[in-house]
Enzyme design. Structure first.
Site, PDB file in Angstrom:
ATOM      1  N   CYS A 265       0.843  -1.198   0.000  1.00 13.31           N
ATOM      2  CA  CYS A 265       0.000   0.000   0.000  1.00 13.31           C
ATOM      3  C   CYS A 265       0.879   1.250   0.000  1.00 13.31           C
ATOM      4  O   CYS A 265       1.414   1.653   1.038  1.00 13.31           O
ATOM      5  CB  CYS A 265      -0.928   0.017   1.209  1.00 13.31           C
TER       6      CYS A 265
ATOM      7  N   CYS B  18      -0.288   4.134   2.360  1.00 12.47           N
ATOM      8  CA  CYS B  18       0.020   3.877   3.771  1.00 12.47           C
ATOM      9  C   CYS B  18       1.518   3.990   4.035  1.00 12.47           C
ATOM     10  O   CYS B  18       1.928   4.540   5.061  1.00 12.47           O
ATOM     11  CB  CYS B  18      -0.504   2.510   4.194  1.00 12.47           C
TER      12      CYS B  18
END
Length: 185
Positions: A131, A134
């Site tokens: 991700c 993130c």
């Protein structure tokens, strides 16, 4: 069950992983708690049963109960957040980013350990889960708290090696190598 035992399970074609697993768990810019929390969180995120069975006891030898719980919490919540935020990123429609996520993450508010450690563990899990949003958010938070790039890099290195070992061991267990791994038990 230890890092040494897991290294023994790796086949000759994964010699580099064997060496890397030894080095990332013995030479690090991370504190012992940061290192072993990263190992535990990455092992959980990597979803490899054998890797978790082999690494968790050694990680628990180096972690307080609170730190182990915080590492597990980071792995659990990042499993949710990484899917959610990676999906928003891939949709390429900024309107979704303006919508309230509505996902509970109260456990991260008071993790019982230094928030830098939880950020490192969350970063490591985000690396395993791929991700980018993130990763960027956790790296920004860590840098804002004065964490050196070398420390951040080490957490990512640990996560990448643990994940690669999990993939390799799972492939052995799934393929004709199943008997070889089981025989080592």
């Amino acid at each position: 069950m230890t890092v040494a035992r897991l290294r023994e399970l790796l086949p000759d074609y994964a010699r580099d992983l064997r060496l890397n697993l030894g080095s990332v768990t013995s030479q690090s810019n991370l504190s012992a708690q940061q290192l072993w929390g990263t190992v535990l969180a990455a092992a959980i995120a990597s979803r490899g049963r054998t890797v978790l069975v082999e690494l968790e006891p050694e990680a628990l030898d180096h972690l307080s109960a609170e730190a182990a719980t915080a590492a597990r919490t980071a792995a659990a919540l990042m499993a949710m957040n990484n899917v959610y935020y990676r999906s928003l990123h891939l949709l390429e429609d900024e309107e979704y980013s303006r919508l309230r996520a509505g996902l509970r993450m109260n456990a991260l508010a008071n993790p019982g350990v230094d928030k830098v450690d939880v950020e490192l563990w969350s970063l490591a899990v985000s690396a395993v889960n791929g991700c980018g949003r993130c990763l960027t958010a956790h790296e920004h938070e860590l840098r804002g708290r004065g964490v050196a790039r070398e420390v951040i890099q080490d957490a990512i290195r640990v996560a990448s090696v643990v994940h690669a070992v999990a993939v390799t061991v799972e492939a052995l267990e799934t393929s004709s190598g199943t008997n070889r791994v089981a025989a080592a038990d």
